[in-house]
Design an enzyme around this catalytic site. Structure first.
Site, PDB file in Angstrom:
ATOM      1  CB  CYS A 155      39.741 -46.720  26.991  1.00 32.23           C
ATOM      2  SG  CYS A 155      39.575 -45.276  28.064  1.00 32.23           S
ATOM      3  CB  CYS A 213      35.163 -42.857  30.678  1.00 29.61           C
ATOM      4  SG  CYS A 213      34.760 -41.551  29.518  1.00 29.61           S
ATOM      5  CB  CYS A 231      33.484 -45.820  24.497  1.00 28.34           C
ATOM      6  SG  CYS A 231      34.461 -44.575  23.626  1.00 28.34           S
ATOM      7  CB  CYS A 233      40.101 -39.434  24.695  1.00 31.21           C
ATOM      8  SG  CYS A 233      38.547 -40.168  24.149  1.00 31.21           S
ATOM      9  CD  GLN A 251      26.668 -35.128  11.696  1.00 30.43           C
ATOM     10  OE1 GLN A 251      27.017 -35.634  12.746  1.00 30.43           O
ATOM     11  NE2 GLN A 251      25.457 -35.280  11.203  1.00 30.43           N
ATOM     12  CE1 TYR A 274      12.880 -31.284  12.588  1.00 26.93           C
ATOM     13  CE2 TYR A 274      12.827 -32.593  10.563  1.00 26.93           C
ATOM     14  CZ  TYR A 274      12.219 -32.147  11.729  1.00 26.93           C
ATOM     15  OH  TYR A 274      10.934 -32.570  12.025  1.00 26.93           O
ATOM     16  CG  ASP A 326      18.156 -25.564  12.102  1.00 25.32           C
ATOM     17  OD1 ASP A 326      18.473 -26.748  11.897  1.00 25.32           O
ATOM     18  OD2 ASP A 326      18.192 -25.045  13.222  1.00 25.32           O
ATOM     19  CG  ASP A 342      19.882 -35.175  10.039  1.00 23.54           C
ATOM     20  OD1 ASP A 342      19.621 -36.016  10.926  1.00 23.54           O
ATOM     21  OD2 ASP A 342      21.028 -34.764   9.821  1.00 23.54           O
ATOM     22  CB  CYS A 380      20.607 -39.617  15.487  1.00 19.07           C
ATOM     23  SG  CYS A 380      19.397 -38.516  16.256  1.00 19.07           S
TER      24      CYS A 380
END
Length: 493
Positions: free
Chosen positions: A113, A119, A122, A200, A324, A353, A374, A422, A449
């Site tokens: 990139c 940026c 990433c 991108c 997702q 969740y 949720d 989750d 996560c």
């Protein structure tokens, strides 16, 4: 002229140039310093240090240790030896910038990139993909080592992608007026400086193309762009989402105003030049806020929702629906959940969740009953609609917090066989952890996560008698430091 050292009786010419800090001898080597073993030096901003990089930090930085101080060096790779300039000194850590690589990692590559350094979207493009997968596994391992006393952690290899580029199905980019131009991009890390990202590499090709077309037409038509400080103008963000399996494409224009100049001309140009577009939506956000979306949305052209498939399931996605961002790897994530759940057809499964119901719907064919909840009402509407759309009848969804509903239901006599959680990055809420401790679940599947909160929650559950049976890192976002993990815990010692 070098003089004899009166502190340690080193004679001139017998020892390299050195000085003392806090009673410890420190050698001077060029423009950086190296303390002798056992020395503890309080680092200062602008000081240049040499250190080996031991591991990767949670945000992708290289982590080294200088005289027992943790030093984060952005852009450094585990296994490298670097020169770094101290930028910030905190009580528990130091941040430093990379000056020179003394020993280079064989995993270091040139980031493809052109705006990678600016940026901030990433963090790992300078690292080979094979190395990224290794280091993400190490992130999970390090978190469990720090927060738990589990020996011989059953940690599997990271589940990666065959093609770790062009995987994101959605982009939401802010706009700014720069002279006569309309600029579009992302804000640089820890700043409000817009970096134009162009084509991108992690976004789906259709998303890149349609956003550039929309930006160009707004510029050509002279549509007023939102000015953040003055709170004037109209267009704030452009958003695009594509269905990988269906090819359907939705464009969302986020505006401060309920309509904008040249609105019909803009739509006409857009759909004429890009026939794949199936939905154009206006989202109105009139408030002076950093939040992207407002609460009001309406369809300007085409369908309200686009469709996407995960495995055999079809999901209908509105402009504000959560889904997702990497649908290909989401299938791999859910396959790991299905594998460790090992359902036999008679189980009651709770999908905590649940969002739009994706995990619960994925498991429904192998369970007797699935119950999801949720806090977002719109998510539950989507979950019920997705269940109906796929002809799945053994699921039910409720609006409410998992931390409140699950303890309440379990006190009322519900005995789930499997609970899938989750949670957000903050981990499980305390009432839910307490309920899981007081009423152990045969199989608890934790989709995380955040390795740190996963490990912290597991530590409490293990103390209460659960056993960690499997931990599977999954690379949902290649080229970034983010890592998901699927963790199976079973009750009983």
């Amino acid at each position: 002229m070098q003089r004899d050292c009166v502190q340690c009786e080193h004679k001139k010419g017998k020892k390299k140039a050195h000085f003392h800090i806090g009673g410890h001898m420190v050698e001077k080597k060029g423009f950086y310093i190296m303390a002798h073993e056992g020395t503890h030096i309080q680092l200062k901003p602008q000081q240049v240090i040499r250190l080996p990089i031991k591991r990767m930090g949670i945000n992708g930085e290289g982590v080294g240790f200088y005289q027992r101080q943790v030093v984060f060096v952005e852009g450094a790779i585990p296994g490298e030896h670097v020169l770094a300039r101290v930028q910030e000194v905190k009580r528990q850590f130091v941040r430093a910038s990379l000056l020179k690589i003394i020993k280079r990692s064989p995993a270091r590559i040139n980031p493809p990139c052109p705006v990678y350094d600016e940026c901030g979207g990433c963090q790992l493009q300078h690292m080979s993909y094979e190395k990224q997968l290794v280091e993400k596994r190490e992130l999970v391992k390090e978190a469990f080592s720090r927060y738990t006393r589990i020996r011989n952690l059953p940690l599997e290899e990271t589940v990666g992608m065959n093609a770790p580029w062009a995987y994101r199905n959605k982009a939401q980019l802010p706009l700014q007026k720069v002279g006569d131009r309309v600029a579009m991009g992302m804000y640089s890390a820890q700043s409000h400086r817009l970096v134009e990202i162009g084509d991108c590499g992690v976004q789906h090709e259709q998303v890149n193309k349609v956003l550039e077309l929309a930006r160009r037409e707004l510029e050509s038509l002279g549509v007023p762009i939102y000015h953040e400080k003055k709170h004037k103008g109209a267009i704030r963000h452009l958003v695009a989402r594509v269905g990988f399996t269906t090819g359907e494409l939705q464009v969302v224009v986020v505006s401060r105003t309920s309509d904008f100049p040249q609105q019909q001309a803009f739509i006409s140009r857009l759909i004429t030049q890009f026939p794949a577009i199936t939905s154009v939506v206006l989202n109105v956000n009139p408030i002076k806020t950093s939040r992207i979306f407002g609460t009001e949305s309406r369809v300007l052209w085409g369908k309200e929702k686009i469709e996407e498939k995960l495995g055999d399931l079809t999901f209908r996605l509105s402009a504000l629906s959560f889904f997702q961002l990497n649908p290909q790897q989401t299938v791999q994530l859910y396959r790991q959940v299905e594998r460790v759940a090992n359902l036999q057809g008679a189980e009651t499964v709770i999908d905590a969740y649940c969002g739009a119901g994706t995990i619960g719907l994925w498991l429904a064919a192998s369970a007797e009953r699935v119950i999801g909840m949720d806090t977002t009402k719109e998510a539950i509407v989507d979950a019920n609609e997705n269940a109906q759309h796929n002809g799945i009848t053994n699921v039910e969804y409720h609006v409410g917090a998992a931390e409140k509903l699950i303890p309440k239901w379990m006190k009322a006599g519900l005995q789930p066989d499997v609970i899938v959680v989750d949670p957000p990055r903050t981990g499980l809420g305390e009432p839910l952890r307490t309920a899981l401790v007081q009423s152990p679940i045969p199989r608890l599947i934790y989709v995380s996560c955040n390795p740190s909160t996963l490990a912290k929650d597991c530590a409490e559950l293990v103390r209460a008698g659960y056993r960690v049976k499997q931990v599977i890192p999954v690379d949902l976002f290649p080229q970034t430091a983010h890592v998901e993990a699927v963790c199976l815990l079973e009750a009983g010692r």
